[in-house]
Design a protein around this motif. Structure first.
Motif, mmCIF file in Angstrom:
data_model
loop_
_atom_site.group_PDB
_atom_site.id
_atom_site.type_symbol
_atom_site.label_atom_id
_atom_site.label_comp_id
_atom_site.label_asym_id
_atom_site.label_seq_id
_atom_site.Cartn_x
_atom_site.Cartn_y
_atom_site.Cartn_z
ATOM 1 N N ASN A 140 0.944 -0.986 0.057
ATOM 2 C CA ASN A 140 0.135 -0.071 -0.076
ATOM 3 C C ASN A 140 0.915 1.304 -0.050
ATOM 4 O O ASN A 140 2.198 1.094 0.036
ATOM 5 C CB ASN A 140 -1.008 0.031 1.360
ATOM 6 C CG ASN A 140 -2.391 0.483 0.920
ATOM 7 O OD1 ASN A 140 -2.391 1.687 0.157
ATOM 8 N ND2 ASN A 140 -3.287 0.245 1.363
ATOM 9 N N THR A 141 0.346 2.299 -0.116
ATOM 10 C CA THR A 141 1.122 3.553 -0.376
ATOM 11 C C THR A 141 0.424 4.883 0.209
ATOM 12 O O THR A 141 -0.725 4.821 0.340
ATOM 13 C CB THR A 141 1.749 3.760 -1.417
ATOM 14 O OG1 THR A 141 2.882 4.691 -1.449
ATOM 15 C CG2 THR A 141 0.776 4.123 -2.600
ATOM 16 N N PHE A 142 1.235 5.829 -0.032
ATOM 17 C CA PHE A 142 0.379 7.346 0.310
ATOM 18 C C PHE A 142 0.196 7.858 -1.124
ATOM 19 O O PHE A 142 0.684 7.535 -1.999
ATOM 20 C CB PHE A 142 1.311 8.164 1.113
ATOM 21 C CG PHE A 142 1.635 7.671 2.602
ATOM 22 C CD1 PHE A 142 0.729 6.933 3.054
ATOM 23 C CD2 PHE A 142 2.725 8.146 3.346
ATOM 24 C CE1 PHE A 142 0.933 6.523 4.330
ATOM 25 C CE2 PHE A 142 3.087 7.706 4.729
ATOM 26 C CZ PHE A 142 1.801 6.801 5.145
ATOM 27 N N SER A 143 -0.531 8.907 -0.930
ATOM 28 C CA SER A 143 -1.151 9.601 -2.263
ATOM 29 C C SER A 143 0.072 10.363 -2.943
ATOM 30 O O SER A 143 0.010 10.439 -4.173
ATOM 31 C CB SER A 143 -2.195 10.660 -1.812
ATOM 32 O OG SER A 143 -3.551 9.872 -1.371
ATOM 33 N N GLN A 144 1.005 10.578 -2.114
ATOM 34 C CA GLN A 144 1.923 11.525 -2.683
ATOM 35 C C GLN A 144 2.937 10.736 -3.595
ATOM 36 O O GLN A 144 3.881 11.303 -4.181
ATOM 37 C CB GLN A 144 2.786 12.205 -1.895
ATOM 38 C CG GLN A 144 1.827 13.507 -1.259
ATOM 39 C CD GLN A 144 0.908 13.048 -0.052
ATOM 40 O OE1 GLN A 144 1.056 11.762 0.221
ATOM 41 N NE2 GLN A 144 0.242 13.943 0.896
ATOM 42 N N LYS A 145 2.993 9.523 -3.295
ATOM 43 C CA LYS A 145 4.011 8.557 -3.904
ATOM 44 C C LYS A 145 3.672 8.222 -5.491
ATOM 45 O O LYS A 145 2.622 8.107 -5.836
ATOM 46 C CB LYS A 145 4.005 7.425 -3.305
ATOM 47 C CG LYS A 145 4.120 7.473 -1.616
ATOM 48 C CD LYS A 145 5.532 8.347 -1.524
ATOM 49 C CE LYS A 145 5.836 8.452 0.040
ATOM 50 N NZ LYS A 145 6.918 9.264 0.361
ATOM 51 N N ASP A 146 4.697 8.113 -6.240
ATOM 52 C CA ASP A 146 4.565 7.593 -7.529
ATOM 53 C C ASP A 146 4.157 6.031 -7.761
ATOM 54 O O ASP A 146 5.109 5.269 -8.111
ATOM 55 C CB ASP A 146 5.896 8.013 -8.396
ATOM 56 C CG ASP A 146 5.569 7.941 -9.901
ATOM 57 O OD1 ASP A 146 4.476 7.327 -10.311
ATOM 58 O OD2 ASP A 146 6.397 8.688 -10.639
ATOM 59 N N VAL A 147 2.923 5.980 -7.385
ATOM 60 C CA VAL A 147 2.570 4.191 -7.317
ATOM 61 C C VAL A 147 3.068 3.585 -8.736
ATOM 62 O O VAL A 147 3.222 2.531 -8.679
ATOM 63 C CB VAL A 147 1.154 4.246 -6.654
ATOM 64 C CG1 VAL A 147 0.326 4.957 -7.735
ATOM 65 C CG2 VAL A 147 1.062 2.747 -6.618
ATOM 66 N N ARG A 148 2.479 4.282 -9.666
ATOM 67 C CA ARG A 148 2.604 3.792 -10.969
ATOM 68 C C ARG A 148 3.894 3.321 -11.421
ATOM 69 O O ARG A 148 4.280 2.218 -11.867
ATOM 70 C CB ARG A 148 2.029 4.830 -12.240
ATOM 71 C CG ARG A 148 1.955 4.119 -13.553
ATOM 72 C CD ARG A 148 1.379 5.001 -14.487
ATOM 73 N NE ARG A 148 0.122 5.145 -14.125
ATOM 74 C CZ ARG A 148 -0.678 6.080 -13.642
ATOM 75 N NH1 ARG A 148 -0.100 7.185 -13.080
ATOM 76 N NH2 ARG A 148 -1.983 6.150 -13.601
ATOM 77 N N GLU A 149 4.951 4.211 -10.986
ATOM 78 C CA GLU A 149 6.202 3.796 -11.229
ATOM 79 C C GLU A 149 6.929 2.740 -10.375
ATOM 80 O O GLU A 149 7.636 1.866 -11.025
ATOM 81 C CB GLU A 149 7.355 5.153 -11.229
ATOM 82 C CG GLU A 149 8.680 4.776 -11.560
ATOM 83 C CD GLU A 149 9.680 6.224 -11.583
ATOM 84 O OE1 GLU A 149 10.945 6.198 -11.818
ATOM 85 O OE2 GLU A 149 9.308 7.138 -10.800
ATOM 86 N N ILE A 150 6.817 2.805 -9.016
ATOM 87 C CA ILE A 150 6.788 1.804 -8.236
ATOM 88 C C ILE A 150 6.508 0.411 -8.641
ATOM 89 O O ILE A 150 7.121 -0.638 -8.509
ATOM 90 C CB ILE A 150 6.420 2.224 -6.760
ATOM 91 C CG1 ILE A 150 7.307 3.623 -6.303
ATOM 92 C CG2 ILE A 150 6.491 0.855 -5.960
ATOM 93 C CD1 ILE A 150 6.696 3.908 -5.110
#
Length: 392
Positions: free
Chosen positions: A308-318
């Motif tokens: 899971n992650t936070f809104s500010q993180k680049d989830v798509r790249e990760i």
């Protein structure tokens, strides 16, 4: 004096401070610090950067402890308890020690203005007063970070790899992020190997302006350091990124006159590519560079990713980086105001073609032939470990 803080325990007082990412005022912490009558340790080492600050600082602290020095390592954030941020002489500080530090600070009315992280920094200053070394980790910033009120007292600053993170505070370019962090440079500094080459040139430029002796640790220097037999023995089970962080610490320790690491305590900072079971690894990675480090560990191995992650993180790249390793993404529930909305995470999974479902921990996980990687910042690690520790 505002007596509100003096009536509250340290724990209740911090809760009253609210969010860790409170409104920022760069003039606030210097004014508070100037009003304090605080005895500073003789040696202050500031750790700044994006990735690897916690482990690099802990390695330095452990090396100093092995020589018999009194050391406080201040790090953030924490996994379970706020106390974890203060590692003094080889132990996490107790509630009583924190309460005593809190009471000492409450003698000053100005501390009521401090934000959550600023107050944590002030607690660290009080706790470090009887130490010879204070290994002090910056928060998300550099130039205006709470810990940078110590700049004129810092003996040595260590910059770990600088990358994209907290762009909402630090800017959207690596140049702006690196400049903000590197402007905290003291008169003596070490720069760890960097992913982005422009960081090195920015560091050199700032070093000239502030007349700092800057040591740039190249990959060749790191690889040479890692060849030493005693170093290889200590880091035998470390992930590649931990090996590099350890090598950086070894170089810093050598500059401090610490060459004998034979009695160095074992590395004890949790959730850094940590195997908590034969088929379960947990890491507090939080950006693309951390994802690349995990991908390097995994190689061609396929795993279930608890994430899971936070809104500010680049989830798509990760997730794009980790996709070749993901059989299934298991969404770990987190309760945090900054958590990414689930529909956004699901949309990215659908876009990338990653199979996903909600994560449920049951006893079959340990018997599962599939390997699991828990990844996605401290909140994810905390949530998973709470489930893990509560399992029947």
């Amino acid at each position: 004096m505002d007596s509100r803080g003096s009536r509250l325990t340290w724990h209740a007082y911090l809760e009253s401070k609210g969010a860790e990412y409170a409104a920022f005022d760069p003039s606030r912490m210097p004014k508070i610090f100037a009003a304090l009558d605080c005895k500073l340790p003789k040696h202050i080492i500031q750790i700044l950067g994006t990735n690897g600050k916690g482990s690099t600082g802990r390695f330095i602290a452990l090396g100093l402890l092995a020589q018999g020095y009194k050391v406080l390592h201040f790090t953030s954030p924490h996994l379970h308890r706020f106390n974890e941020r203060f590692y003094k002489n080889g132990c996490i500080v107790s509630d009583d020690e924190l309460e005593a530090a809190h009471r000492a600070l409450q003698e000053y009315s100005c501390v009521q203005q401090a934000s959550y992280f600023e107050y944590a920094t002030l607690l660290a200053l009080v706790l470090a007063q009887d130490c010879e070394y204070f290994v002090c980790e910056a928060g998300l910033g550099g130039e205006f970070d709470s810990t940078s009120v110590l700049k004129e007292y810092v003996e040595l600053s260590v910059f770990t790899p600088i990358s994209y993170d907290h762009t909402e505070f630090l800017g959207n370019s690596i140049e702006s992020i690196a400049t903000t962090k590197l402007k905290a440079m003291s008169k003596r500094a070490f720069l760890a190997p960097q992913t982005y080459k422009e960081v090195e040139s920015i560091a050199q430029s700032i070093a000239k302006k502030v007349d700092s002796t800057l040591t740039i640790l190249t990959k060749d220097i790191i690889h040479s350091c890692l060849k030493a037999p005693e170093i290889q023995a200590y880091m035998r089970d470390f992930a590649p990124f931990l090996q590099e962080n350890f090598a950086v610490a070894v170089c810093v320790l050598a500059a401090l006159g610490v060459d004998d690491l034979s009695n160095m305590p074992r590395f004890d900072l949790p959730a850094r590519a940590q195997k908590i079971a034969p088929n379960v690894m947990i890491d507090v990675g939080h950006n693309a560079e951390c994802a690349r480090a995990i991908a390097q560990i995994l190689g061609k191995k396929r795993i279930n990713l608890v994430y899971n992650t936070f809104s500010q993180k680049d989830v798509r790249e990760i997730l794009s980086i980790l996709k070749p390793n993901i059989d299934q993404l298991l969404i770990c529930p987190i309760t945090h105001t900054r958590a990414i909305p689930e529909d956004e995470l699901l949309a990215v999974c659908a876009e990338l073609g990653i199979a996903h479902k909600a994560f449920v921990l049951d006893c079959s996980l340990l018997q599962d032939e599939k390997e699991y990687v828990v990844f996605g910042s401290f909140s994810v690690a905390e949530a998973f470990l709470e489930m893990w520790n509560a399992r029947g």
